[in-house]
Design a protein around this motif. Structure first.
Motif, PDB file in Angstrom:
ATOM      1  N   VAL A  85      56.299  55.207  15.435  1.00  0.00           N
ATOM      2  CA  VAL A  85      57.208  56.130  14.743  1.00  0.00           C
ATOM      3  C   VAL A  85      58.271  56.555  15.743  1.00  0.00           C
ATOM      4  N   ASN A  86      59.461  56.009  15.620  1.00  0.00           N
ATOM      5  CA  ASN A  86      60.498  56.259  16.630  1.00  0.00           C
ATOM      6  C   ASN A  86      61.867  56.267  15.965  1.00  0.00           C
ATOM      7  N   GLY A  87      62.598  57.360  16.137  1.00  0.00           N
ATOM      8  CA  GLY A  87      63.951  57.456  15.586  1.00  0.00           C
ATOM      9  C   GLY A  87      63.976  57.827  14.117  1.00  0.00           C
ATOM     10  N   ARG A  88      62.886  58.364  13.607  1.00  0.00           N
ATOM     11  CA  ARG A  88      62.807  58.694  12.183  1.00  0.00           C
ATOM     12  C   ARG A  88      62.903  60.204  11.976  1.00  0.00           C
ATOM     13  N   ASP A  89      63.151  60.618  10.728  1.00  0.00           N
ATOM     14  CA  ASP A  89      63.107  62.060  10.442  1.00  0.00           C
ATOM     15  C   ASP A  89      62.334  62.346   9.170  1.00  0.00           C
ATOM     16  N   PHE A  90      61.744  63.536   9.146  1.00  0.00           N
ATOM     17  CA  PHE A  90      60.791  63.930   8.116  1.00  0.00           C
ATOM     18  C   PHE A  90      61.141  65.322   7.581  1.00  0.00           C
ATOM     19  N   ILE A  91      60.959  65.509   6.287  1.00  0.00           N
ATOM     20  CA  ILE A  91      60.987  66.857   5.708  1.00  0.00           C
ATOM     21  C   ILE A  91      59.548  67.345   5.709  1.00  0.00           C
ATOM     22  N   VAL A  92      59.313  68.559   6.221  1.00  0.00           N
ATOM     23  CA  VAL A  92      57.931  69.049   6.289  1.00  0.00           C
ATOM     24  C   VAL A  92      57.874  70.543   6.017  1.00  0.00           C
ATOM     25  N   SER A 151      69.513  57.826  18.536  1.00  0.00           N
ATOM     26  CA  SER A 151      70.036  57.227  19.781  1.00  0.00           C
ATOM     27  C   SER A 151      69.051  57.407  20.922  1.00  0.00           C
ATOM     28  N   LEU A 152      68.377  58.559  20.976  1.00  0.00           N
ATOM     29  CA  LEU A 152      67.325  58.762  21.984  1.00  0.00           C
ATOM     30  C   LEU A 152      66.250  57.696  21.825  1.00  0.00           C
ATOM     31  N   ALA A 153      65.899  57.423  20.556  1.00  0.00           N
ATOM     32  CA  ALA A 153      64.850  56.436  20.284  1.00  0.00           C
ATOM     33  C   ALA A 153      65.239  55.086  20.882  1.00  0.00           C
ATOM     34  N   LEU A 154      66.530  54.740  20.818  1.00  0.00           N
ATOM     35  CA  LEU A 154      66.987  53.451  21.342  1.00  0.00           C
ATOM     36  C   LEU A 154      67.099  53.476  22.864  1.00  0.00           C
ATOM     37  N   ASP A 155      67.552  54.617  23.430  1.00  0.00           N
ATOM     38  CA  ASP A 155      67.636  54.733  24.900  1.00  0.00           C
ATOM     39  C   ASP A 155      66.256  54.674  25.548  1.00  0.00           C
ATOM     40  N   LEU A 156      65.262  55.272  24.886  1.00  0.00           N
ATOM     41  CA  LEU A 156      63.993  55.536  25.566  1.00  0.00           C
ATOM     42  C   LEU A 156      62.816  54.706  25.077  1.00  0.00           C
ATOM     43  N   ASN A 196      61.615  61.685  17.508  1.00  0.00           N
ATOM     44  CA  ASN A 196      61.712  61.839  16.054  1.00  0.00           C
ATOM     45  C   ASN A 196      62.211  63.235  15.733  1.00  0.00           C
ATOM     46  N   ALA A 197      62.613  63.438  14.482  1.00  0.00           N
ATOM     47  CA  ALA A 197      63.127  64.758  14.082  1.00  0.00           C
ATOM     48  C   ALA A 197      62.416  65.239  12.828  1.00  0.00           C
ATOM     49  N   ILE A 198      62.300  66.545  12.717  1.00  0.00           N
ATOM     50  CA  ILE A 198      61.772  67.146  11.488  1.00  0.00           C
ATOM     51  C   ILE A 198      62.848  68.012  10.854  1.00  0.00           C
ATOM     52  N   SER A 234      56.045  56.939  29.523  1.00  0.00           N
ATOM     53  CA  SER A 234      55.453  57.507  28.301  1.00  0.00           C
ATOM     54  C   SER A 234      56.089  58.868  28.054  1.00  0.00           C
ATOM     55  N   GLY A 235      56.067  59.282  26.808  1.00  0.00           N
ATOM     56  CA  GLY A 235      56.595  60.606  26.480  1.00  0.00           C
ATOM     57  C   GLY A 235      56.846  60.731  24.987  1.00  0.00           C
ATOM     58  N   ARG A 236      56.894  61.964  24.530  1.00  0.00           N
ATOM     59  CA  ARG A 236      57.151  62.237  23.111  1.00  0.00           C
ATOM     60  C   ARG A 236      58.195  63.350  23.003  1.00  0.00           C
ATOM     61  N   ILE A 237      59.196  63.125  22.147  1.00  0.00           N
ATOM     62  CA  ILE A 237      60.209  64.155  21.884  1.00  0.00           C
ATOM     63  C   ILE A 237      60.223  64.401  20.380  1.00  0.00           C
TER      64      ILE A 237
END
Ligand SMILES: NC(=O)c1ccc[n+]([C@@H]2O[C@H](COP(=O)([O-])OP(=O)(O)OC[C@H]3O[C@@H](n4cnc5c(N)ncnc54)[C@H](O)[C@@H]3O)[C@@H](O)[C@H]2O)c1
Length: 315
Positions: free
Chosen positions: A258-265, A177-182, A190-192, A144-147
């Protein structure tokens, strides 16, 4: 403190100021124990001080939370490893890594030095690898983990920021790529792309006005404001703290899909960014030659395309 992240442990890089500070405080308010990393340098990445990381760790403790300061530099693999070790040694586990530390060295490409290029690529791009490598070893073991990574809308292209834009768009490729590795280990990445009024985006005068308002608000006073009211309203609308709720949500168990996605915030808005995909495609048996392409291109792939920066006479 009861919250959505009760019992979890988080690291926030660059957590001593701006967006990272807001993230560290909200993670703690939701129950996470936090390692607040910040090397405490200038916006250009020079110098260093314990103050910013210490202050945020203290703020969390005053709120009744648990936090520890870390002064490592995200450019260093050894410092990335030490951050993760500090989380494990101090709090016994690690669940969340928010990669946020960042600097700027803006310059038009023809004036940019090797040092300016290397410094920005190192802090953002390599700086998103260092702690991630060691956190992912823990996450893989515990399944388990969140990045959460920090990209930027500058990655779509921004004048005077070839170094920063390259690093920030690199971070979205890294994240996918992290989303696919992990992912198979129960880990999401995910990225913001944040929008916030911080020292990185404000002029020194605007930043001073923002800091005065924050101090006055913290002291429960009405600020004797010197900046124009519309500037102040704009700064309030983009308070860095407004980035944190999305980051915290992405760190909860609820956000497993929600994995490997990016958001404007930023401010009142949050957008899911589409994944890049081919917009138009042309085919020709046997492949394309230049003459045929030159004839077909303007009415197919090139139809409607306009140069965003057309040549200016004499420049
Ligand atoms: N503010 C915005 O509108 C905006 C927009 C897009 C992206 N971002 C990104 O958001 C992140 C946070 O920016 P901010 O606006 O809060 O800036 P900020 O300068 O207020 O905070 C960044 C923090 O990172 C720390 N830091 C810098 N280099 C470091 C290193 N090598 N190791 C450890 N700590 C380091 C700094 O000391 C600072 O406290 C950055 O990655 C930035 O590129 C910000």
């Amino acid at each position: 403190m009861a919250g959505m992240l009760e019992g979890k442990v988080a690291i926030v890089t660059g957590g001593g100021r701006g967006i990272g500070r807001g993230e560290a405080l909200l993670l703690a308010a939701q129950g996470a124990k936090v390692v607040v990393n910040d090397f405490g340098g200038t916006t250009a990445g020079e110098g260093g001080a314990a103050g910013p990381a210490d202050e945020v760790a203290e703020e969390i403790k005053k709120m009744g939370g648990e936090a520890v300061a870390n002064y490592g530099n995200v450019v260093s693999l050894a410092d990335g490893e030490a951050m993760v070790k500090q989380a494990l040694d101090t709090f016994g586990r690690l669940d969340i890594l928010v990669n946020n530390a960042g600097i700027l060295r803006d310059r038009m490409v023809f004036n940019m030095s090797e040092e300016e290029w290397d410094a920005v690529i190192a802090v953002h791009l390599k700086g998103h690898f260092t702690a991630t490598k060691f956190a992912s070893m823990v996450f893989r073991q515990q399944r388990s983990g969140r990045i959460v990574n920090t990209s930027s809308e500058s990655g779509f292209g921004n004048m005077g920021q070839t170094n920063y834009a390259a690093a920030k768009e690199g971070i979205t490729g890294l994240t996918r790529s992290l989303a696919l590795d992990l992912g198979r280990y129960g880990v999401t990445a995910n990225a913001i792309r944040p929008r916030a009024a911080t020292r990185l985006t404000l002029s020194p005068e605007m930043e001073a006005a923002r800091a005065r308002r924050e101090q006055a608000a913290q002291a429960g006073q009405v600020p004797a404001e010197t900046a124009a009211p519309d500037v102040v309203t704009g700064l309030d609308a983009l308070r860095p703290e407004l980035v944190a709720p999305l980051v915290v949500y992405l760190c909860t168990d609820d956000a497993a899909e929600v994995n490997g996605r990016d958001f404007i915030v930023g401010g009142n808005e949050i957008s899911l960014v589409s994944l890049p995909r081919a917009e138009r495609t042309i085919y020709r048996d046997g492949g394309w030659d230049v003459d045929t392409l030159a004839r077909v291109f303007p009415t197919t792939l090139g139809a409607g395309l306009k140069n965003p920066q057309p040549p200016v006479a004499g420049k």
